[in-house]
Design an enzyme around this catalytic site. Structure first.
Site, PDB file in Angstrom:
ATOM      1  N   PHE A   1      -5.458   9.272  -3.925  1.00  0.00           N
ATOM      2  CA  PHE A   1      -4.306   8.638  -4.580  1.00  0.00           C
ATOM      3  C   PHE A   1      -4.007   7.364  -3.816  1.00  0.00           C
ATOM      4  O   PHE A   1      -3.873   7.395  -2.589  1.00  0.00           O
ATOM      5  CB  PHE A   1      -3.048   9.520  -4.520  1.00  0.00           C
ATOM      6  CG  PHE A   1      -1.790   8.771  -4.931  1.00  0.00           C
ATOM      7  CD1 PHE A   1      -1.300   8.868  -6.229  1.00  0.00           C
ATOM      8  CD2 PHE A   1      -1.108   7.947  -4.032  1.00  0.00           C
ATOM      9  CE1 PHE A   1      -0.161   8.151  -6.617  1.00  0.00           C
ATOM     10  CE2 PHE A   1       0.036   7.237  -4.410  1.00  0.00           C
ATOM     11  CZ  PHE A   1       0.506   7.339  -5.710  1.00  0.00           C
ATOM     12  N   GLU A   2      -3.916   6.253  -4.531  1.00  0.00           N
ATOM     13  CA  GLU A   2      -3.425   5.012  -3.933  1.00  0.00           C
ATOM     14  C   GLU A   2      -2.795   4.202  -5.045  1.00  0.00           C
ATOM     15  O   GLU A   2      -3.334   4.149  -6.148  1.00  0.00           O
ATOM     16  CB  GLU A   2      -4.569   4.132  -3.396  1.00  0.00           C
ATOM     17  CG  GLU A   2      -5.355   4.659  -2.224  1.00  0.00           C
ATOM     18  CD  GLU A   2      -6.495   3.726  -1.812  1.00  0.00           C
ATOM     19  OE1 GLU A   2      -7.240   3.211  -2.681  1.00  0.00           O
ATOM     20  OE2 GLU A   2      -6.634   3.504  -0.607  1.00  0.00           O
ATOM     21  N   ILE A   3      -1.653   3.586  -4.727  1.00  0.00           N
ATOM     22  CA  ILE A   3      -1.175   2.474  -5.544  1.00  0.00           C
ATOM     23  C   ILE A   3      -1.101   1.322  -4.569  1.00  0.00           C
ATOM     24  O   ILE A   3      -0.505   1.459  -3.486  1.00  0.00           O
ATOM     25  CB  ILE A   3       0.209   2.756  -6.175  1.00  0.00           C
ATOM     26  CG1 ILE A   3       0.125   3.977  -7.098  1.00  0.00           C
ATOM     27  CG2 ILE A   3       0.695   1.531  -6.944  1.00  0.00           C
ATOM     28  CD1 ILE A   3       1.456   4.396  -7.708  1.00  0.00           C
TER      29      ILE A   3
ATOM     30  N   TYR B   1       0.860  -1.191   0.000  1.00  0.00           N
ATOM     31  CA  TYR B   1       0.000   0.000   0.000  1.00  0.00           C
ATOM     32  C   TYR B   1       0.891   1.234   0.000  1.00  0.00           C
ATOM     33  O   TYR B   1       2.003   1.202   0.542  1.00  0.00           O
ATOM     34  CB  TYR B   1      -0.895  -0.014   1.248  1.00  0.00           C
ATOM     35  CG  TYR B   1      -1.985   1.036   1.221  1.00  0.00           C
ATOM     36  CD1 TYR B   1      -3.143   0.831   0.485  1.00  0.00           C
ATOM     37  CD2 TYR B   1      -1.852   2.238   1.918  1.00  0.00           C
ATOM     38  CE1 TYR B   1      -4.144   1.795   0.440  1.00  0.00           C
ATOM     39  CE2 TYR B   1      -2.844   3.201   1.878  1.00  0.00           C
ATOM     40  CZ  TYR B   1      -3.985   2.971   1.137  1.00  0.00           C
ATOM     41  OH  TYR B   1      -4.980   3.933   1.098  1.00  0.00           O
TER      42      TYR B   1
END
Ligand code: GDP
Ligand code: MN
Length: 349
Positions: A235-237, A178
């Site tokens: 925003f997330e990767i 995460y």
């Protein structure tokens, strides 16, 4: 069909840019956007920014999800701009409605009270469905089942520096699960009973809590209370298989049963963040300092001028939120025992 990654154009001798990963290094990854048809012209700006700074060299797919059918205009306009394959999914009704155990009168009364108290989105039903969907369902959508990695993109966001390597591959290579660019404190009024619900869950499922967790980042008293720190989830990767894992799904189920998505206004950001902080090891979470990003009203602009010059950044130091009082990134550095970048003090106010 995938287009081959194009090599960087004129090499900049002062830059630390690495060339695009070879096509064999492609990750099983996609961008994912939840949007309404009327979000088209704001998501277009976000897509243009992602493409210019990164994806035109990588051509990753883009999945769009909506609780209503996407219009033809939405589909053809986004398809024209995304360099990878685009896919459009309708959210199943059962993932975007009130569970039958929710007391409608109680939920309506809360919306009324939150409206009085002027809590942002406090009177909105759709915002609550959105937060619940992003917390517990998007990763189970049929279109996402084929992927391992996701990068969430919202309307009206922008990326300010060249991203000259593949963040998906970075996540995989470094065994990250995460990631974030901006962190901050949640409005307490939206989550009054979230922490007690979390504590009930960890008491009954102690085996899910990681030994090397980041509790110190989300609690200032060793887990007694929540300090409201969370990663901003617009925003997330992240790794989809983690969200689809039993610990995360059991966690979501427990929160959902407690009713706080409707009786309060729990956001998906604190939900994802608390799960990441408690169930992952510290080193599975990554701060993408080199991904410069704005979602109004906050910006992450990397500290240090040389980096910004090397990556053709369009953000300015004074807009960087990292070291401001309402951010939780300074505390993150402390808990992770990371060295703060040179010059961070100048960006504190
Ligand atoms: P904020 O960032 O918290 O102010 O919330 P946004 O309005 O940006 O919503 C978060 C995300 O959910 C964005 O990607 C929106 O496009 C999406 N979204 C919000 N409400 C709805 C909705 O009712 N339907 C759909 N399909 N998407 C929504
Ligand atoms: Mn948003």
């Amino acid at each position: 069909a995938l287009k081959p990654a194009t090599p960087p154009t004129t090499p900049n001798p002062h830059s630390s840019l690495s060339p695009a990963t070879a096509s064999g290094d492609r990750m099983n990854a996609t961008f994912v956007t939840l949007a309404r048809n009327e979000d088209l012209w704001e998501i277009i700006k976000s897509i243009r920014s992602v493409e210019d700074r990164f994806n035109r060299n990588y051509n990753y797919d883009w999945v769009f999800l909506n609780d209503k059918e996407f219009s033809d205009e939405f589909k053809r306009t986004t398809t024209a701009i995304v360099s990878g394959k685009t896919k459009y999914g309708l959210i199943p009704k059962e993932h975007w409605s009130f569970p039958d155990f929710i007391d409608q009168d109680r939920a309506a009364k809360v919306r009324e009270e939150m409206k009085e108290a002027q809590i942002i989105y406090g009177d909105s039903i759709s915002y609550r469905h959105m937060c619940r969907y992003e917390s517990g369902f998007f990763f189970r959508h049929k279109l996402l089942l084929d992927y391992e990695w996701y990068w969430r993109v919202e309307p009206s966001v922008s990326f300010h520096c060249d991203i000259s390597y593949d963040p998906f591959k970075f996540m995989a290579d470094k065994k990250k699960t995460y990631s974030f660019t901006i962190s901050l404190h949640e409005y307490e009024a939206t989550i009054p009973t979230l922490w007690s619900t979390v504590k009930n869950f960890t008491k009954t499922h102690p085996q899910y809590v990681s030994e090397d967790n980041s509790m110190a980042w989300i609690s200032d008293d060793n887990g007694e209370t929540y300090n409201n720190c969370h990663f901003w989830s617009n925003f997330e990767i992240g790794n989809l298989n983690w969200l689809r894992s039993k610990p995360y799904l059991d966690f979501f189920e427990a929160l959902d049963q407690a009713g706080g998505f409707f009786y309060e206004r729990w956001g998906d950001a604190p939900v994802h963040s608390i799960a990441a902080a408690l169930f992952l090891k510290k080193d599975q979470i990554h701060f993408f300092n080199d991904i410069a990003y704005t979602h109004v009203p906050f910006t992450h602009c990397p500290t240090g001028e040389q980096f910004r010059l090397d990556h053709k950044c369009t953000c300015q130091s004074e807009d960087n939120f990292d070291w401001k009082g309402y951010s939780c990134t300074d505390k993150y550095y402390e808990v992770m025992d990371m060295e703060r970048p040179v010059g961070y003090e100048r960006e504190q106010d």
